[in-house]
Design an enzyme around this catalytic site. Structure first.
Site, PDB file in Angstrom:
ATOM      1  N   SER A 150       0.823  -1.198   0.000  1.00  0.00           N
ATOM      2  CA  SER A 150       0.000   0.000   0.000  1.00  0.00           C
ATOM      3  C   SER A 150       0.864   1.258   0.000  1.00  0.00           C
ATOM      4  O   SER A 150       1.909   1.319   0.672  1.00  0.00           O
ATOM      5  CB  SER A 150      -0.914   0.019   1.230  1.00  0.00           C
ATOM      6  N   SER A 177      -0.519   4.090   0.993  1.00  0.00           N
ATOM      7  CA  SER A 177      -1.140   4.967   1.988  1.00  0.00           C
ATOM      8  C   SER A 177      -0.136   5.488   3.019  1.00  0.00           C
ATOM      9  O   SER A 177      -0.176   6.682   3.356  1.00  0.00           O
ATOM     10  CB  SER A 177      -2.290   4.255   2.694  1.00  0.00           C
ATOM     11  N   LYS A 185     -12.801  -4.725   7.024  1.00  0.00           N
ATOM     12  CA  LYS A 185     -13.685  -3.560   7.030  1.00  0.00           C
ATOM     13  C   LYS A 185     -15.051  -3.842   7.664  1.00  0.00           C
ATOM     14  O   LYS A 185     -15.645  -2.961   8.279  1.00  0.00           O
ATOM     15  CB  LYS A 185     -13.871  -3.028   5.610  1.00  0.00           C
ATOM     16  N   ASP A 245     -15.023   6.309   2.245  1.00  0.00           N
ATOM     17  CA  ASP A 245     -14.956   5.907   0.838  1.00  0.00           C
ATOM     18  C   ASP A 245     -15.944   6.660  -0.048  1.00  0.00           C
ATOM     19  O   ASP A 245     -15.602   7.108  -1.143  1.00  0.00           O
ATOM     20  CB  ASP A 245     -15.182   4.396   0.711  1.00  0.00           C
ATOM     21  N   ALA A 284     -16.554  -1.879  -1.868  1.00  0.00           N
ATOM     22  CA  ALA A 284     -16.237  -0.680  -2.650  1.00  0.00           C
ATOM     23  C   ALA A 284     -17.427  -0.277  -3.505  1.00  0.00           C
ATOM     24  O   ALA A 284     -17.766   0.912  -3.614  1.00  0.00           O
ATOM     25  CB  ALA A 284     -15.009  -0.935  -3.523  1.00  0.00           C
ATOM     26  N   ASN A 289     -22.404  -8.206 -11.431  1.00  0.00           N
ATOM     27  CA  ASN A 289     -21.443  -8.983 -10.647  1.00  0.00           C
ATOM     28  C   ASN A 289     -21.450 -10.429 -11.115  1.00  0.00           C
ATOM     29  O   ASN A 289     -22.465 -10.933 -11.610  1.00  0.00           O
ATOM     30  CB  ASN A 289     -21.812  -8.917  -9.157  1.00  0.00           C
ATOM     31  N   ARG A 290     -20.315 -11.090 -10.961  1.00  0.00           N
ATOM     32  CA  ARG A 290     -20.234 -12.500 -11.347  1.00  0.00           C
ATOM     33  C   ARG A 290     -21.189 -13.335 -10.507  1.00  0.00           C
ATOM     34  O   ARG A 290     -21.877 -14.211 -11.013  1.00  0.00           O
ATOM     35  CB  ARG A 290     -18.791 -12.996 -11.189  1.00  0.00           C
TER      36      ARG A 290
END
Length: 283
Positions: free
Chosen positions: A15, A17, A66, A102, A131, A151-152
């Site tokens: 990352s 960040s 998360k 987000d 997300a 979506n799959r």
């Protein structure tokens, strides 16, 4: 007293960040260090308790924690309730509050970088994870005229649609292999890739979730993947005559909102963006 902020996840990967967040603390001359920590699942509860220390301002949270971290915290904001995930923790005298930056980070990135107002726009979201939920919440609140989620795993997409309907114009769910995907995509003003396809080091670094011919000229295609800066879907979108935006600006904007939550100080967003771009060039 020196202060600390952590980024916690597993695996933590490479990352960037810590690079741009540390630049923000340094810009303001603050005695704060930002460190990425790989926390194993069986270590999570102990590490969360560690965040209550008086030398800890808080933390950022990434996959796979998360959602799992929510019951370990003392409270959560309305944004956490809407999105169902935490990406920022603030420590206030030993009490941990979960936040999610987000949605707001995504909005600031499209408004400030490409001056895109999503109100009245038809949207196609590719992916149905956390997300995608954050982006859907942001776009629904800003008045998108329709939002399709592809979506799959179609059942997962339907579950996301059901939870988001009270927020705004969520039109429905379709499979990524659906015969309807092309028609929906071609009639979309905004297409957002919320999957990991195209990510450097990911399971499909050379793949895009949709065919190039599904991307309409004049649309806007946004990829939340930030490494590489030009992913397969963005390359296809450029060829199709669409406006494009990579995921780096969202990453930095959501991080800048976290910075203000920890410090109460306005973040040096331009400096953070500059440092992040340099870090990505070197990666």
């Amino acid at each position: 007293m020196s202060k600390k902020v952590f980024l916690i996840g597993h695996p933590i990967g490479h990352s960037i960040s810590p690079i741009f967040q540390q630049a923000a603390f340094d810009y303001h001359g603050m005695d704060v260090t930002y460190e990425a920590i790989d926390v194993k699942p069986n270590e999570m509860e102990e590490f969360v308790d560690h965040l209550r220390g008086e030398d800890i301002l808080g933390a950022n949270v990434t996959v796979p924690y998360k959602e799992l971290i929510i019951p370990m915290l003392d409270s959560g904001t309305e944004e956490v309730a809407a999105i169902g995930a935490v990406n920022t923790i603030v420590n206030t005298r030993g009490k941990l509050t979960g936040n999610n930056t987000d949605s707001e980070g995504f909005l600031r990135s499209i408004l400030n970088t490409i001056h895109l107002d999503p109100s009245g726009k038809a949207v196609l979201l590719l992916g149905a994870g956390g997300a995608a939920r954050a982006v859907a919440v942001a776009l629904a609140r800003k008045g998108a005229s329709s939002i399709f989620i592809a979506n799959r795993d179609l059942d997962r997409a339907h579950r996301l649609v059901d939870t988001l309907r009270p927020i705004g114009n969520i039109s429905g769910a379709i499979g990524l292999d659906s015969s309807r995907l092309g028609a929906i995509s071609k009639s979309s003003d905004i297409i957002v890739n919320c999957t990991s396809l195209g990510m450097s080091g990911g399971p499909g670094p050379d793949l895009s979730p949709i065919y190039k011919e599904f991307i309409p000229e004049g649309s806007t295609v946004i990829d939340l993947v930030y490494n590489p800066s030009v992913t397969p879907i963005l390359r296809d979108a450029q060829d199709a005559g669409a406006q494009t935006l990579g995921g780096l600006t969202m990453l930095v904007y959501q991080g800048s909102i976290s910075f203000k939550m920890w410090t109460g100080i306005e973040p040096p967003t331009d400096t953070m963006l500059k440092v992040a771009r340099k870090a990505l060039e070197k990666s």
